[in-house]
Design a protein around this motif. Sequence first.
Motif, PDB file in Angstrom:
ATOM      1  N   GLY A   1     -29.414 120.422  -5.528  1.00 52.24           N
ATOM      2  CA  GLY A   1     -29.285 121.691  -4.772  1.00 52.24           C
ATOM      3  C   GLY A   1     -30.215 122.331  -5.715  1.00 52.24           C
ATOM      4  N   ASP A   2     -31.428 121.867  -6.757  1.00 49.22           N
ATOM      5  CA  ASP A   2     -31.485 123.016  -7.070  1.00 49.22           C
ATOM      6  C   ASP A   2     -33.168 121.837  -6.504  1.00 49.22           C
ATOM      7  N   GLU A   3     -33.628 121.368  -5.074  1.00 50.13           N
ATOM      8  CA  GLU A   3     -34.627 121.045  -4.558  1.00 50.13           C
ATOM      9  C   GLU A   3     -34.991 121.691  -3.493  1.00 50.13           C
ATOM     10  N   HIS A   4     -36.088 122.036  -2.914  1.00 52.75           N
ATOM     11  CA  HIS A   4     -36.641 122.984  -1.987  1.00 52.75           C
ATOM     12  C   HIS A   4     -36.654 122.423  -0.858  1.00 52.75           C
TER      13      HIS A   4
ATOM     14  N   VAL B   1     -36.590 122.815   2.322  1.00 52.56           N
ATOM     15  CA  VAL B   1     -37.010 122.046   3.477  1.00 52.56           C
ATOM     16  C   VAL B   1     -38.607 121.166   3.339  1.00 52.56           C
ATOM     17  N   LYS B   2     -39.016 121.400   2.137  1.00 54.84           N
ATOM     18  CA  LYS B   2     -39.749 119.730   1.407  1.00 54.84           C
ATOM     19  C   LYS B   2     -38.846 118.774   1.319  1.00 54.84           C
ATOM     20  N   ALA B   3     -37.760 119.191   0.721  1.00 57.21           N
ATOM     21  CA  ALA B   3     -36.502 117.549   0.303  1.00 57.21           C
ATOM     22  C   ALA B   3     -36.115 117.333   2.151  1.00 57.21           C
ATOM     23  N   ILE B   4     -36.123 117.982   3.381  1.00 58.16           N
ATOM     24  CA  ILE B   4     -35.675 117.679   4.044  1.00 58.16           C
ATOM     25  C   ILE B   4     -36.888 116.714   5.405  1.00 58.16           C
ATOM     26  N   ARG B   5     -38.084 117.212   4.506  1.00 55.33           N
ATOM     27  CA  ARG B   5     -39.320 116.624   4.834  1.00 55.33           C
ATOM     28  C   ARG B   5     -40.057 115.097   4.576  1.00 55.33           C
ATOM     29  N   SER B   6     -39.507 115.239   3.368  1.00 55.24           N
ATOM     30  CA  SER B   6     -40.098 114.275   2.443  1.00 55.24           C
ATOM     31  C   SER B   6     -38.828 113.478   2.420  1.00 55.24           C
ATOM     32  N   LYS B   7     -37.802 113.602   2.086  1.00 55.11           N
ATOM     33  CA  LYS B   7     -36.634 112.534   1.677  1.00 55.11           C
ATOM     34  C   LYS B   7     -36.129 112.311   3.205  1.00 55.11           C
ATOM     35  N   LYS B   8     -36.926 110.984   3.740  1.00 48.92           N
ATOM     36  CA  LYS B   8     -36.174 110.521   5.287  1.00 48.92           C
ATOM     37  C   LYS B   8     -35.189 109.711   4.892  1.00 48.92           C
ATOM     38  N   GLN B   9     -35.101 108.766   4.262  1.00 50.12           N
ATOM     39  CA  GLN B   9     -33.698 107.907   4.233  1.00 50.12           C
ATOM     40  C   GLN B   9     -32.180 108.852   2.871  1.00 50.12           C
ATOM     41  N   ALA B  10     -32.309 110.229   3.157  1.00 45.70           N
ATOM     42  CA  ALA B  10     -31.336 110.862   2.303  1.00 45.70           C
ATOM     43  C   ALA B  10     -30.465 110.903   2.738  1.00 45.70           C
TER      44      ALA B  10
ATOM     45  N   PHE C   1     -20.624 116.712   8.600  1.00 46.58           N
ATOM     46  CA  PHE C   1     -20.487 117.271   7.491  1.00 46.58           C
ATOM     47  C   PHE C   1     -20.619 117.234   6.389  1.00 46.58           C
ATOM     48  N   SER C   2     -21.413 118.276   5.616  1.00 49.53           N
ATOM     49  CA  SER C   2     -21.827 118.027   4.663  1.00 49.53           C
ATOM     50  C   SER C   2     -21.152 119.303   3.403  1.00 49.53           C
ATOM     51  N   ALA C   3     -21.236 118.461   2.204  1.00 49.01           N
ATOM     52  CA  ALA C   3     -20.631 119.317   0.957  1.00 49.01           C
ATOM     53  C   ALA C   3     -22.219 119.627   0.029  1.00 49.01           C
ATOM     54  N   GLY C   4     -23.290 119.558   0.429  1.00 52.68           N
ATOM     55  CA  GLY C   4     -24.249 119.655  -0.918  1.00 52.68           C
ATOM     56  C   GLY C   4     -25.033 121.063  -0.424  1.00 52.68           C
ATOM     57  N   SER C   5     -26.445 120.948  -0.778  1.00 53.74           N
ATOM     58  CA  SER C   5     -27.177 122.178  -0.398  1.00 53.74           C
ATOM     59  C   SER C   5     -26.698 122.850   1.154  1.00 53.74           C
ATOM     60  N   THR C   6     -26.529 123.644   0.595  1.00 59.15           N
ATOM     61  CA  THR C   6     -26.943 124.526   1.830  1.00 59.15           C
ATOM     62  C   THR C   6     -27.815 125.230   2.663  1.00 59.15           C
ATOM     63  N   GLY C   7     -28.856 125.289   1.775  1.00 56.38           N
ATOM     64  CA  GLY C   7     -30.398 125.574   2.296  1.00 56.38           C
ATOM     65  C   GLY C   7     -30.834 124.360   3.144  1.00 56.38           C
ATOM     66  N   ALA C   8     -30.596 123.019   2.207  1.00 56.15           N
ATOM     67  CA  ALA C   8     -31.495 121.905   2.775  1.00 56.15           C
ATOM     68  C   ALA C   8     -30.775 121.511   4.236  1.00 56.15           C
ATOM     69  N   LEU C   9     -28.943 121.940   4.432  1.00 52.63           N
ATOM     70  CA  LEU C   9     -28.400 121.190   5.583  1.00 52.63           C
ATOM     71  C   LEU C   9     -28.705 122.698   6.725  1.00 52.63           C
ATOM     72  N   LEU C  10     -29.044 123.837   5.681  1.00 55.33           N
ATOM     73  CA  LEU C  10     -29.902 124.625   7.215  1.00 55.33           C
ATOM     74  C   LEU C  10     -30.972 124.140   7.753  1.00 55.33           C
ATOM     75  N   ALA C  11     -31.555 123.396   6.487  1.00 58.68           N
ATOM     76  CA  ALA C  11     -33.139 123.136   7.343  1.00 58.68           C
ATOM     77  C   ALA C  11     -33.005 122.096   8.090  1.00 58.68           C
ATOM     78  N   ALA C  12     -32.390 121.065   7.747  1.00 58.12           N
ATOM     79  CA  ALA C  12     -31.925 120.066   8.340  1.00 58.12           C
ATOM     80  C   ALA C  12     -31.252 120.121  10.144  1.00 58.12           C
ATOM     81  N   GLY C  13     -30.344 121.378  10.007  1.00 64.15           N
ATOM     82  CA  GLY C  13     -29.863 121.349  11.218  1.00 64.15           C
ATOM     83  C   GLY C  13     -30.868 122.265  12.082  1.00 64.15           C
ATOM     84  N   LEU C  14     -31.308 122.719  11.947  1.00 63.32           N
ATOM     85  CA  LEU C  14     -32.767 123.604  12.589  1.00 63.32           C
ATOM     86  C   LEU C  14     -33.772 122.640  12.305  1.00 63.32           C
ATOM     87  N   PHE C  15     -34.722 121.706  12.014  1.00 61.03           N
ATOM     88  CA  PHE C  15     -35.410 120.519  12.361  1.00 61.03           C
ATOM     89  C   PHE C  15     -34.721 119.732  12.806  1.00 61.03           C
ATOM     90  N   ILE C  16     -33.870 119.077  13.063  1.00 59.06           N
ATOM     91  CA  ILE C  16     -33.320 117.834  13.504  1.00 59.06           C
ATOM     92  C   ILE C  16     -32.654 118.016  14.010  1.00 59.06           C
TER      93      ILE C  16
END
Length: 342
Positions: free
Chosen positions: A63-66, A68-77, A95-110
């Motif tokens: 939850g405390d990771e940046h 966009v950086k997390a989505i781009r660097s953690k390809k196997q997350a 579906f995810s209950a994880g980081s809102t920011g990361a899910l938004l980034a995954a939605g946008l970029f993936i």
Amino acid sequence: MKIAVDAMGGDNAPKVIVEGVERARDERKDLEFILYGDEQQVRPLLKSDERITLVHTTEQIEGDEHPVKAIRSKKQASMVLAAQAVKNGEADAIFSAGSTGALLAAGLFIVGRIRGVDRPGLMPTMPSMGDNPAFVMLDVGANADNRARQLQQYAIMGNLYAKDILGYANPRIGLLNNGTEATKGDELHQEAHKLLAGTEGINFIGNVESSGMLGGAADVIVTDGFTGNAALKATEGASRTILHELKHTILNSGIKGKLGGLLLRDGIKQVVAKFDASRYGGAVLLGLKSPVIKAHGAADSRAVYYTILQIAKLIDNGTVNKFVDYFSTHDMAAEQGKTDEN
């Protein structure tokens, strides 16, 4: 239909994720799931692997990771793999209950944004004390700030969602503002009011105030992400505080108070059930090419279950395809230009 699940996202994952998924799986025979997570943690929790595929990964986004950086660097997350499954056509929704920011980034970029939608908006469904049992509000935090045209897009998507999922024939669209008069608010809200008033196909009722949200002031409340997030958290906090104080007062009021509480037990249960937002599912990231749904980080298995049912209805109804169809046939920039000229 097949749903990709981030089994490691959320405060109580993977236990509550697995429990909620299996409950939905047992109830809906048309549902299949791909669970992404640590097999050593997830496998022992599964009562049955019927219509459940488990994809092993030990990588997850905290939850405390940046985001966009997390989505781009953690390809196997787990969240990234779930989003990739949707992009590749292996699943219909994520579906995810994880980081809102990361899910938004995954939605946008993936997963990808719908053409014609500037920015996706995060939209929860909340209980209403009005004639209709619930209302939706967006954006509640996907964006720190917005332009008027984006609020117009939110109104259109919220309107379609309220019709398609909540079953409202003619949803009332309200603009969250600091007063009900058309002239209220800053430049953004005044411009948004003009755009919404001139938008065909929606039932725009004007400005609404935060004090009327739970009272049924509107079926779809449109706002910028900063204001929406603040209003949502204030409302949730006030609701929890009131219910906590009610319980505290009854338990600490002696014999008479406890007897009174006993007599009012059924009524109190009805009030608690009315304020239970989990039964309406999670928050939808509207404006993406496939359903992307976020449950609260502290969600229990019941909230996960209801969110899965919400996702199934989105897929059943082809709601996202209706967003795509609308924006493919409407040039919002050109329509705004016409409004500006008038």
